[in-house]
Design an enzyme around this catalytic site. Structure first.
Site, PDB file in Angstrom:
ATOM      1  N   ASP A   1     -12.240   2.515   2.578  1.00  0.00           N
ATOM      2  CA  ASP A   1     -11.177   3.290   3.370  1.00  0.00           C
ATOM      3  C   ASP A   1     -10.402   4.417   2.652  1.00  0.00           C
ATOM      4  OD1 ASP A   1     -12.258   1.405   5.317  1.00  0.00           O
ATOM      5  OD2 ASP A   1     -10.544   0.042   4.726  1.00  0.00           O
TER       6      ASP A   1
ATOM      7  N   GLN B   1      -9.736   2.567  -3.863  1.00  0.00           N
ATOM      8  CA  GLN B   1      -9.629   2.122  -2.583  1.00  0.00           C
ATOM      9  C   GLN B   1      -8.193   2.871  -1.927  1.00  0.00           C
ATOM     10  OE1 GLN B   1      -9.413  -1.936  -1.823  1.00  0.00           O
ATOM     11  NE2 GLN B   1      -8.621  -1.981   0.353  1.00  0.00           N
ATOM     12  N   ASP B   2      -8.167   3.150  -0.898  1.00  0.00           N
ATOM     13  CA  ASP B   2      -7.089   4.042  -0.072  1.00  0.00           C
ATOM     14  C   ASP B   2      -6.433   5.080  -0.786  1.00  0.00           C
ATOM     15  OD1 ASP B   2      -7.377   1.847   1.607  1.00  0.00           O
ATOM     16  OD2 ASP B   2      -5.342   1.053   1.394  1.00  0.00           O
TER      17      ASP B   2
ATOM     18  N   THR C   1       0.817  -1.158   0.011  1.00  0.00           N
ATOM     19  CA  THR C   1       0.061   0.010  -0.123  1.00  0.00           C
ATOM     20  C   THR C   1       0.713   1.198   0.096  1.00  0.00           C
ATOM     21  OG1 THR C   1      -1.896  -1.382   1.298  1.00  0.00           O
ATOM     22  CG2 THR C   1      -1.838   1.140   1.270  1.00  0.00           C
TER      23      THR C   1
ATOM     24  N   ARG D   1     -14.601   3.457   9.937  1.00  0.00           N
ATOM     25  CA  ARG D   1     -14.568   2.084  10.633  1.00  0.00           C
ATOM     26  C   ARG D   1     -13.111   2.374  11.257  1.00  0.00           C
ATOM     27  NH1 ARG D   1     -14.017  -3.035   6.744  1.00  0.00           N
ATOM     28  NH2 ARG D   1     -12.340  -2.047   5.176  1.00  0.00           N
TER      29      ARG D   1
ATOM     30  N   TRP E   1      -9.405   1.633  11.912  1.00  0.00           N
ATOM     31  CA  TRP E   1      -7.957   0.768  11.454  1.00  0.00           C
ATOM     32  C   TRP E   1      -7.495   0.459  12.472  1.00  0.00           C
ATOM     33  CZ3 TRP E   1      -3.491   3.532   8.322  1.00  0.00           C
ATOM     34  CH2 TRP E   1      -2.494   2.081   8.151  1.00  0.00           C
TER      35      TRP E   1
ATOM     36  N   GLN F   1      -5.791  -1.544  -2.917  1.00  0.00           N
ATOM     37  CA  GLN F   1      -5.063  -0.584  -2.475  1.00  0.00           C
ATOM     38  C   GLN F   1      -4.161   0.183  -3.412  1.00  0.00           C
ATOM     39  OE1 GLN F   1      -4.908  -3.425  -0.963  1.00  0.00           O
ATOM     40  NE2 GLN F   1      -4.938  -3.318   1.367  1.00  0.00           N
TER      41      GLN F   1
END
Length: 319
Positions: free
Chosen positions: A182, A159-160, A108, A238, A240, A137
């Protein structure tokens, strides 16, 4: 002919001149070769290490492909584009992509289009995107300066999209940030003012904070506009890490926000340690009576504590 006088400085004087900061200047980047540099990275590399005066890198309209890094030695750098949709920094790395130099997956943190480490970094009027697509990611921005500011910046990905690093104090103002899962995540203290946050896909989470225990602020969204696809397809956040802190103040939430609001990431213990809160939410996604019991409904006095001074300290990237 007039007489020419020659002056000499003692050694001590020369040393003083050598220690003076570099003069502030603009560095023009143009993909067509009409500026000082063709690439953004070349302009960043030209900034003196440890300079004490702001160095402005002006990006003319164009698509600038490639990874860009602002090292910690390049302080007080501003990247100023020709408009959020006009100057575009773009690349397509992703976490599972094998780096030919190492033979290992990039993971990531190795997938970003832009990396920022230099203190007092500012970006304005440009786009940073990761075009890898739905491949897991894939960061657009890895933000790790001690202090940073982003105004009228579009962050595009899936994502990310945005990784905010521990120890950073960041201000995002009038920005557009999109993603799926996320897509705003990390441990920084970050203030988001008047930003548009867009969730893509059938199910996602807007934030995944990893705020360190004892840190007063994590993510603070003021007057955010949240939009997305469908109904009940995105959670506000949420955890991490167990002490995640995220607050939305006077924000407009679309119908894509799940009525429960927050998810514990299948970590029941995190319900006791996280701090998730809202104040003055409006829109179809504002359902205070349906929120999870372990989230917080801030009072007016509690919401008033989230001032610019409290969150950012002395850092003021924008007037």
């Amino acid at each position: 002919m007039p007489q020419i006088r020659r002056f000499s400085l003692p050694l001590a004087g020369l040393l003083v001149l050598a220690a003076l900061p570099a003069a502030a200047r603009d560095w023009v980047v143009a993909a067509d070769g009409s500026g000082d540099y063709r690439s953004v990275q070349a302009a960043i590399d030209a900034v003196p290490d440890g300079n004490r005066t702001r160095q402005v890198i002006v990006l003319r309209e164009g698509l600038y492909r490639g990874v860009v890094k602002v090292p910690k030695e390049k302080t007080r750098v501003t990247l100023r584009g020709a408009g959020a949709g006009a100057s575009i920094l773009s690349w397509n790395n992703y976490a599972d992509l094998v780096d030919p130099a190492t033979g290992k997956a990039m993971r990531t943190s190795g997938s970003a289009t832009v990396y920022v480490y230099g203190d007092e970094f500012i970006a304005e009027d440009l786009t940073i995107e990761n075009t890898a697509g739905n491949v897991g990611q894939a960061l657009a921005l890895y933000a790790a300066p001690p202090r940073g500011g982003f105004r009228n910046v579009r962050l595009l990905g899936n994502q990310d999209t945005l990784y905010t690093h521990e120890g950073s104090v960041l201000h995002f103002k009038d920005c557009y940030i999109e993603g799926t899962v996320d897509f705003i995540f990390g441990a920084a203290t970050a203030l988001f003012d008047d930003c548009t946050i867009v969730s893509k896909g059938k199910l996602g989470w807007v934030t995944a904070a990893s705020t360190p225990g004892g840190q007063r602020f994590g993510y603070v969204f003021r007057r955010a506009l949240l939009r997305g696809e469908g109904m009940g397809t995105a959670y506000l956040g949420r955890p991490w890490r167990p002490f995640a802190r995220t607050v939305f103040l006077q924000s407009n939430l679309g119908p894509h926000i799940v009525q429960a609001g927050w998810h514990n990431w299948d970590k029941p213990d995190a319900e006791r340690t996280t701090y998730y809160g809202e104040f003055g939410s409006v829109g179809a996604g504002a359902s205070p009576e349906e929120r999870v019991a372990w989230s917080h409904h801030l009072s007016g006095d509690e919401a008033a504590q989230y001032t610019t001074e409290a969150v950012l300290g002395s850092w003021r990237p924008f007037p």
